[in-house]
Design a protein around this motif. Structure first.
Motif, PDB file in Angstrom:
ATOM      1  N   TYR A  17     -17.700  -5.104 -23.971  1.00 19.64           N
ATOM      2  CA  TYR A  17     -17.898  -3.738 -24.450  1.00 19.64           C
ATOM      3  C   TYR A  17     -16.653  -3.169 -25.137  1.00 19.64           C
ATOM      4  O   TYR A  17     -16.636  -2.014 -25.538  1.00 19.64           O
ATOM      5  CB  TYR A  17     -18.275  -2.806 -23.292  1.00 19.64           C
TER       6      TYR A  17
ATOM      7  N   VAL B 111     -12.542  -1.393 -17.811  1.00 19.69           N
ATOM      8  CA  VAL B 111     -12.434  -0.090 -17.143  1.00 19.69           C
ATOM      9  C   VAL B 111     -11.754  -0.242 -15.781  1.00 19.69           C
ATOM     10  O   VAL B 111     -11.512  -1.359 -15.317  1.00 19.69           O
ATOM     11  CB  VAL B 111     -13.815   0.605 -17.036  1.00 19.69           C
TER      12      VAL B 111
ATOM     13  N   PHE C 113     -12.434   0.062 -12.552  1.00 16.90           N
ATOM     14  CA  PHE C 113     -12.890  -0.744 -11.407  1.00 16.90           C
ATOM     15  C   PHE C 113     -12.664  -2.237 -11.656  1.00 16.90           C
ATOM     16  O   PHE C 113     -12.483  -3.013 -10.710  1.00 16.90           O
ATOM     17  CB  PHE C 113     -14.362  -0.439 -11.053  1.00 16.90           C
TER      18      PHE C 113
ATOM     19  N   CYS D 280     -15.601   4.943 -15.059  1.00 22.79           N
ATOM     20  CA  CYS D 280     -16.974   4.440 -15.173  1.00 22.79           C
ATOM     21  C   CYS D 280     -17.895   5.461 -14.511  1.00 22.79           C
ATOM     22  O   CYS D 280     -17.685   5.823 -13.347  1.00 22.79           O
ATOM     23  CB  CYS D 280     -17.083   3.087 -14.475  1.00 22.79           C
ATOM     24  N   SER D 281     -18.914   5.920 -15.266  1.00 25.44           N
ATOM     25  CA  SER D 281     -19.817   6.940 -14.719  1.00 25.44           C
ATOM     26  C   SER D 281     -20.556   6.425 -13.489  1.00 25.44           C
ATOM     27  O   SER D 281     -20.851   7.176 -12.563  1.00 25.44           O
ATOM     28  CB  SER D 281     -20.814   7.382 -15.790  1.00 25.44           C
ATOM     29  N   LEU D 282     -20.838   5.132 -13.489  1.00 23.52           N
ATOM     30  CA  LEU D 282     -21.571   4.545 -12.366  1.00 23.52           C
ATOM     31  C   LEU D 282     -20.694   4.515 -11.111  1.00 23.52           C
ATOM     32  O   LEU D 282     -21.131   4.906 -10.021  1.00 23.52           O
ATOM     33  CB  LEU D 282     -22.020   3.124 -12.766  1.00 23.52           C
TER      34      LEU D 282
ATOM     35  N   ASN E 124     -19.438  -2.450 -10.055  1.00 25.57           N
ATOM     36  CA  ASN E 124     -19.090  -1.181 -10.709  1.00 25.57           C
ATOM     37  C   ASN E 124     -18.950  -0.074  -9.668  1.00 25.57           C
ATOM     38  O   ASN E 124     -19.762   0.852  -9.580  1.00 25.57           O
ATOM     39  CB  ASN E 124     -20.169  -0.767 -11.723  1.00 25.57           C
TER      40      ASN E 124
ATOM     41  N   CYS F  29     -25.639   4.627 -14.655  1.00 22.34           N
ATOM     42  CA  CYS F  29     -24.679   4.565 -15.761  1.00 22.34           C
ATOM     43  C   CYS F  29     -25.188   5.456 -16.895  1.00 22.34           C
ATOM     44  O   CYS F  29     -26.331   5.277 -17.340  1.00 22.34           O
ATOM     45  CB  CYS F  29     -24.555   3.114 -16.235  1.00 22.34           C
TER      46      CYS F  29
ATOM     47  N   VAL G 160     -24.491   5.475 -19.990  1.00 24.34           N
ATOM     48  CA  VAL G 160     -24.728   4.745 -21.247  1.00 24.34           C
ATOM     49  C   VAL G 160     -26.121   4.098 -21.213  1.00 24.34           C
ATOM     50  O   VAL G 160     -26.922   4.244 -22.151  1.00 24.34           O
ATOM     51  CB  VAL G 160     -23.639   3.665 -21.458  1.00 24.34           C
ATOM     52  N   HIS G 161     -26.430   3.413 -20.127  1.00 22.03           N
ATOM     53  CA  HIS G 161     -27.710   2.703 -20.041  1.00 22.03           C
ATOM     54  C   HIS G 161     -28.893   3.628 -19.770  1.00 22.03           C
ATOM     55  O   HIS G 161     -30.038   3.241 -19.970  1.00 22.03           O
ATOM     56  CB  HIS G 161     -27.615   1.582 -18.996  1.00 22.03           C
TER      57      HIS G 161
ATOM     58  N   GLU H  62     -29.066  -2.280 -16.021  1.00 19.66           N
ATOM     59  CA  GLU H  62     -28.650  -0.918 -15.683  1.00 19.66           C
ATOM     60  C   GLU H  62     -29.548   0.108 -16.389  1.00 19.66           C
ATOM     61  O   GLU H  62     -29.431   1.307 -16.156  1.00 19.66           O
ATOM     62  CB  GLU H  62     -27.194  -0.677 -16.095  1.00 19.66           C
TER      63      GLU H  62
ATOM     64  N   CYS I 257     -19.881   3.003 -24.670  1.00 20.01           N
ATOM     65  CA  CYS I 257     -19.300   3.528 -23.431  1.00 20.01           C
ATOM     66  C   CYS I 257     -17.963   4.184 -23.785  1.00 20.01           C
ATOM     67  O   CYS I 257     -17.009   3.491 -24.170  1.00 20.01           O
ATOM     68  CB  CYS I 257     -19.116   2.420 -22.417  1.00 20.01           C
TER      69      CYS I 257
ATOM     70  N   PHE J 111     -15.756   5.347 -21.980  1.00 15.57           N
ATOM     71  CA  PHE J 111     -14.652   4.890 -21.110  1.00 15.57           C
ATOM     72  C   PHE J 111     -14.073   3.582 -21.652  1.00 15.57           C
ATOM     73  O   PHE J 111     -12.863   3.429 -21.794  1.00 15.57           O
ATOM     74  CB  PHE J 111     -15.137   4.679 -19.678  1.00 15.57           C
ATOM     75  N   MET J 112     -14.970   2.645 -21.950  1.00 18.21           N
ATOM     76  CA  MET J 112     -14.523   1.342 -22.484  1.00 18.21           C
ATOM     77  C   MET J 112     -13.766   1.543 -23.795  1.00 18.21           C
ATOM     78  O   MET J 112     -12.776   0.863 -24.065  1.00 18.21           O
ATOM     79  CB  MET J 112     -15.733   0.446 -22.756  1.00 18.21           C
TER      80      MET J 112
HETATM   81 FE1  SF4 Z   1     -19.580   2.139 -16.414  1.00 17.63          FE
HETATM   82 FE2  SF4 Z   1     -19.417   2.171 -19.073  1.00 17.63          FE
HETATM   83 FE3  SF4 Z   1     -20.369  -0.008 -17.807  1.00 17.63          FE
HETATM   84 FE4  SF4 Z   1     -21.771   2.275 -17.867  1.00 17.63          FE
HETATM   85  S1  SF4 Z   1     -21.241   0.976 -19.619  1.00 17.63           S
HETATM   86  S2  SF4 Z   1     -21.463   0.955 -16.105  1.00 17.63           S
HETATM   87  S3  SF4 Z   1     -20.164   3.833 -17.757  1.00 17.63           S
HETATM   88  S4  SF4 Z   1     -18.303   0.831 -17.686  1.00 17.63           S
END
Ligand code: SF4
Ligand code: 13P
Length: 333
Positions: A50, A85, A87, A110-112, A138, A196, A198-199, A224, A290, A292-293
């Protein structure tokens, strides 16, 4: 929380994220400078699919969460630079604690993982004292420390199936992956309500419309994603699973429901095929990326290597508790 010591380390040397204001070489020299620093510092660069394509291209190890956890465990370099990220970098530190582990931007969360606060999860766990705790990788180190075994999207089915059939199981934090596992394994999992962003942003209606416009395309999705999306997918799998599928499958066009960074490696492995990112609900944002990524950039990667910051530092006792469930997963193969 695991993030605290890292912030303290960064603060003691420079103000928080202050190192991000330090000078960087001109754009045209960044790649060669990063390569030079990697060599000079005996550092290994791990990157998730990602990440931005420039970072993917520089990686010594490019892969999904499971592959990167394995690469981190066996890394012999002095420093592990984790382009992913928080984690993921934290997991690398837990399983290879004598190495210096750095993450280009400490804010790459990470939102998750954030959807599962340790205090609330501890209470949830106490409601089901006879259940085994399986957690998706995650999540924070604190959540891993409360777990019996960790899994990733590549091995989640295998991990659930390794547990005796009559054993109650809590699965956290991703409810979407959890529901998918219930469907695939026939097990009655007790799910934590996390997701998550994003998903969950993919639009089921727009995917159907897009599919009607591309009737020969196959629709592939990461687990996800929400169940109604997964129910119409031709294939569901981890990022590595999706990559293998598009290489081996005989279709020429794919609608891809996962973070858009994966399209770079897909296009490289199957250059004659067409990959279309699955549409998201909100047309005004790049929701299938994402955020964060994408905080990691070449500039931050350079600064991270040069100043060896921000470093992931964790409490010893927490690492011991969090290591066991990760090792159990790695032992499953
Ligand atoms: Fe976390 Fe980003 Fe992966 Fe979603 S896509 S699980 S927010 S790192
Ligand atoms: P995998 O790398 O296991 O496919 O998971 C994707 C993800 O969301 C990483 O954050």
């Amino acid at each position: 929380m695991g993030i605290q010591p890292d912030l303290e380390t960064a603060t003691s040397k420079l103000s928080i994220r202050g190192y991000l204001n330090l000078p960087v070489p001109p754009k045209e020299e960044l790649v060669s400078e990063i390569k030079r620093l990697k060599k000079e510092k005996n550092a290994v660069l791990l990157a998730h699919y990602y990440q931005n394509k420039e970072i993917q291209e520089l990686a010594d190890y490019l892969g999904d969460s499971l592959y990167l956890a394995k690469a981190a465990a066996k890394a012999e370099a002095d420093m592990i630079v984790f382009a992913g990220v928080h984690f993921m970098a934290e997991t690398a530190k837990i399983i290879n604690p004598t190495k210096k582990v750095v993450l280009p931007d400490l804010k790459a969360g990470c939102s998750l993982a954030d959807s599962c606060p340790p205090t609330d999860f501890k209470k949830f766990k106490e409601l089901h004292p006879d259940a085994i705790v399986v957690t998706y990788i995650n999540c924070s180190a604190d959540i891993k420390a409360l777990s019996d075994i960790v899994c990733t999207s590549s091995n989640a089915i295998k991990v659930i199936e390794s547990i005796p059939k009559d054993q109650k199981i809590i699965f956290a934090p991703d409810k979407n992956l959890g529901r998918y596992l219930i469907k695939e394994t026939g097990r009655d999992l007790i799910l934590w309500d996390g997701a998550c962003i994003v998903h969950e942003a993919f639009s089921f209606e727009k995917i159907i419309t897009l599919f009607k416009e591309h009737p020969k395309a196959k629709f592939i999705a990461h687990p996800e994603s929400e169940s109604q999306v997964l129910d119409v997918a031709h294939y569901v799998g981890s990022t590595s699973g999706l990559l293998n599928f598009v290489q081996e499958d005989d279709a020429n066009e794919y609608i891809v429901a996962t973070e858009a960074g994966i399209l770079h490696e897909m296009q490289k492995r199957a250059p004659n095929k067409t990959f279309i990112p699955a549409p998201v609900e909100d047309d005004t944002c790049a929701c299938s990326e994402c955020a964060f990524m994408k905080l990691n950039t070449l500039e931050k990667l350079y600064l991270c290597l040069e100043h060896e910051l921000p470093e992931i530092l964790l409490d010893e006792e927490l690492m011991i508790k969090a290591r066991l469930p990760i090792e159990r997963m790695l032992e499953l193969g």
